[in-house]
Scaffold this active site. Structure first.
Site, mmCIF file in Angstrom:
data_model
loop_
_atom_site.group_PDB
_atom_site.id
_atom_site.type_symbol
_atom_site.label_atom_id
_atom_site.label_comp_id
_atom_site.label_asym_id
_atom_site.label_seq_id
_atom_site.Cartn_x
_atom_site.Cartn_y
_atom_site.Cartn_z
ATOM 1 N N HIS A 262 -20.640 -41.285 -4.124
ATOM 2 C CA HIS A 262 -20.983 -40.191 -3.216
ATOM 3 C C HIS A 262 -21.808 -40.798 -2.072
ATOM 4 O O HIS A 262 -22.515 -41.794 -2.275
ATOM 5 C CB HIS A 262 -21.820 -39.179 -4.005
ATOM 6 C CG HIS A 262 -22.164 -37.915 -3.293
ATOM 7 N ND1 HIS A 262 -23.206 -37.822 -2.393
ATOM 8 C CD2 HIS A 262 -21.632 -36.677 -3.363
ATOM 9 C CE1 HIS A 262 -23.286 -36.581 -1.947
ATOM 10 N NE2 HIS A 262 -22.342 -35.858 -2.515
ATOM 11 N N ASP B 45 -26.264 -42.705 -10.828
ATOM 12 C CA ASP B 45 -26.206 -41.389 -10.190
ATOM 13 C C ASP B 45 -25.533 -40.446 -11.192
ATOM 14 O O ASP B 45 -24.324 -40.493 -11.388
ATOM 15 C CB ASP B 45 -25.396 -41.521 -8.886
ATOM 16 C CG ASP B 45 -25.019 -40.160 -8.295
ATOM 17 O OD1 ASP B 45 -25.327 -39.123 -8.906
ATOM 18 O OD2 ASP B 45 -24.396 -40.155 -7.214
ATOM 19 N N GLN C 59 -23.028 -35.627 -11.422
ATOM 20 C CA GLN C 59 -21.860 -34.917 -11.970
ATOM 21 C C GLN C 59 -21.731 -35.093 -13.477
ATOM 22 O O GLN C 59 -20.798 -34.568 -14.073
ATOM 23 C CB GLN C 59 -20.566 -35.427 -11.320
ATOM 24 C CG GLN C 59 -20.395 -35.060 -9.878
ATOM 25 C CD GLN C 59 -20.241 -33.574 -9.633
ATOM 26 O OE1 GLN C 59 -19.876 -32.802 -10.521
ATOM 27 N NE2 GLN C 59 -20.541 -33.152 -8.431
ATOM 28 N N LYS D 228 -26.788 -28.582 -10.328
ATOM 29 C CA LYS D 228 -25.484 -28.897 -10.915
ATOM 30 C C LYS D 228 -25.518 -28.730 -12.431
ATOM 31 O O LYS D 228 -24.540 -29.011 -13.121
ATOM 32 C CB LYS D 228 -25.079 -30.315 -10.555
ATOM 33 C CG LYS D 228 -24.854 -30.484 -9.059
ATOM 34 C CD LYS D 228 -23.931 -31.603 -8.737
ATOM 35 C CE LYS D 228 -24.085 -32.089 -7.324
ATOM 36 N NZ LYS D 228 -23.267 -31.362 -6.371
ATOM 37 N N CYS E 178 -17.886 -35.610 0.265
ATOM 38 C CA CYS E 178 -18.963 -36.585 0.509
ATOM 39 C C CYS E 178 -18.637 -37.929 -0.136
ATOM 40 O O CYS E 178 -19.537 -38.604 -0.676
ATOM 41 C CB CYS E 178 -20.322 -36.071 0.012
ATOM 42 S SG CYS E 178 -20.875 -34.629 0.872
HETATM 43 N N1 PMP Z 1 -23.929 -37.806 -6.380
HETATM 44 C C1 PMP Z 1 -22.862 -37.129 -6.779
HETATM 45 C C2 PMP Z 1 -21.828 -37.799 -7.637
HETATM 46 C C3 PMP Z 1 -22.716 -35.792 -6.398
HETATM 47 O O1 PMP Z 1 -21.643 -35.103 -6.788
HETATM 48 C C4 PMP Z 1 -23.708 -35.188 -5.594
HETATM 49 C C5 PMP Z 1 -23.573 -33.758 -5.143
HETATM 50 N N2 PMP Z 1 -22.295 -33.390 -4.725
HETATM 51 C C6 PMP Z 1 -24.814 -35.954 -5.226
HETATM 52 C C7 PMP Z 1 -24.888 -37.252 -5.633
HETATM 53 C C8 PMP Z 1 -25.910 -35.386 -4.378
HETATM 54 O O2 PMP Z 1 -26.566 -34.372 -5.070
HETATM 55 P P1 PMP Z 1 -27.597 -33.417 -4.310
HETATM 56 O O3 PMP Z 1 -26.871 -32.914 -3.096
HETATM 57 O O4 PMP Z 1 -27.873 -32.333 -5.309
HETATM 58 O O5 PMP Z 1 -28.792 -34.226 -3.966
#
Ligand code: PMP
Length: 413
Positions: free
Chosen positions: A130, A207, A210, A233, A371
């Site tokens: 991401h 990270d 998910q 999430k 993203c």
């Molecule tokens: N990493 C991953 C794999 C994600 O899916 C996301 C959110 N889509 C993020 C990081 C970022 O999370 P946040 O926007 O809640 O900070």
């Protein structure tokens, strides 16, 4: 086996009633919410906990001498304790509250990165990250002169393990890797990757944005150095997240931000910093968010992450089987080991158009680059449509989604 034939799977579906938002119609159709990769819905207990906090206990934490402040502080620290148990951390000192996964990664990039990573060093990430696990490292590389190295993947969306082993070397100072890809659903073999990284004395940041709502995470069993995730999430509030870090690493790291609460003594002749975890929690925190997240953790623990994982595995199989019957549908991300996400394209139809037409039929999905632009680049596409599951989804959602997709495609093609 159908869902109805399996007792555990049936038992999970009753928890859907706990989510008031799911009981509505959208555009005249029952809401089929299949955008859980973007954010999850909140059970009544999380909504009530946040409301009760504001109605009864609202005060600043760690400061006041009065009763409300003591109550707020107790609830705040109780939530930290719950999260420590939830991921099996060794101590509450290892649980740092942040605004979300993004801030947690930025904290490590700023604090750990700035103090330990320099000219000539390498940071290892993967193609399927991401943006929030790419850009902070690019920024760090710009500041320090370090280099970003990228583990490639195959056309199924699986990391190339042999390439990973080749890329990690004496210059590598950190491996930052996604647990579950939000664009592909791939579950990466993080345990094996951590073992190899540690053989090279390389710390690992995972990270977990998910992963945390779909699989159980035990940070001690994984021996992971940093693990980042977001409350929203995992059925908790927005604007709150967690950085888990091993105590000895966090102790050695400089503060991320300066301000109230993160200090021990402030004087113009010098300032000393507070102990963990407060050293990394400058300013008034998101108290309601933390307490709400504690309620979400209790809620998830009661259902059981292993039950959730088994149910979602079944649901994803059902969804994938039905989607594959649609002519011209191409699945983006077909890893052997994947969870909760069906990313797809259909010949002759734009992902955004599919998303809009599905919405008119009460089905919420996401369309875009998720993203994860390097993933799109790898597959030579600009965007994909993505249906992403949570444990409150059921076979009716899938039936509604497939029917809506078929009728959208008759309009689009
Ligand atoms: N990493 C991953 C794999 C994600 O899916 C996301 C959110 N889509 C993020 C990081 C970022 O999370 P946040 O926007 O809640 O900070």
């Amino acid at each position: 086996m159908t869902l109805a034939a399996n007792k555990t799977l049936v038992n999970i579906t009753r928890f859907r009633q706990d989510f008031p938002i799911l009981q509505q119609e959208v555009n005249g159709k029952p809401l089929a919410y299949l955008d859980n990769g973007a954010t999850t819905q909140k059970p009544q207990i999380v909504i009530d906990t946040v409301r009760d906090y504001y109605e009864r206990d609202n005060a600043n934490v760690h400061r006041g001498v009065h009763t409300l402040s003591a109550r707020a502080t107790d609830a705040y620290e109780a939530a930290r304790h719950k999260i420590k148990d939830f991921i099996n951390a060794n101590s509450e000192k290892e649980i740092i509250f942040t605004g979300g996964t993004t801030e947690a990664i930025n904290l490590v990039a700023s604090s750990y990165g700035q103090s330990r990573i320099g000219q000539g060093d390498e940071i290892l990430i993967s193609t399927m990250e991401h943006h929030s696990n790419i850009v902070p490292w690019q920024m760090l590389c710009q500041r320090t002169g370090a280099t970003l190295k990228v583990i490639p993947m195959n056309k199924h969306g699986e990391l190339l393990f042999d390439e990973f082993k080749q890329l990690i070397n004496a210059r590598t100072k950190l491996l930052a890797i996604v647990h579950v890809s939000n664009a592909l659903g791939t579950i990466n073999p993080i345990e094996a990757m951590i073992t190899i990284a540690h053989q090279h004395d390389v710390p690992v940041l995972v990270d977990g944005a998910q992963a945390i709502a779909h699989t159980s995470v035990d940070v001690q069993a994984l021996d992971v150095d940093f693990y980042a995730f977001s409350g929203h999430k995992m059925f908790g509030p927005t604007g709150i997240g967690v950085l888990y870090g091993k105590q000895e690493l966090l102790e050695a790291m400089p503060p991320y931000q300066g301000g109230g609460d993160m200090i021990s003594v402030v004087s113009f002749s010098g300032t000393t910093y507070n102990e963990l975890p407060y050293k990394f929690e400058a300013g008034t925190p998101n108290i309601a968010g933390v307490i709400g997240l504690g309620a979400a953790v209790d809620y998830l623990t009661n259902i059981g992450l292993d039950n959730i994982a088994a149910y979602e595995h079944h649901l994803l199989d059902t969804l994938t089987d039905k989607a594959q019957d649609i002519e011209g549908l191409r699945i983006i991300g077909q890893a052997e080991n994947k969870t909760s996400i069906l990313s797809f394209l259909v010949d002759g139809a734009h992902a955004a158009d599919i998303g809009e037409l599905l919405d008119q039929q009460g089905v919420a999905i996401r369309a875009g680059h998720h993203c994860a632009m390097p993933v799109m680049e790898f597959f030579h596409i600009n965007a994909s449509a993505r249906a992403s599951l949570a444990f409150y989804n059921n076979e009716e959602d899938i039936t509604q989604f497939i029917a809506a997709l078929n009728s959208s495609l008759t309009l689009l093609r």
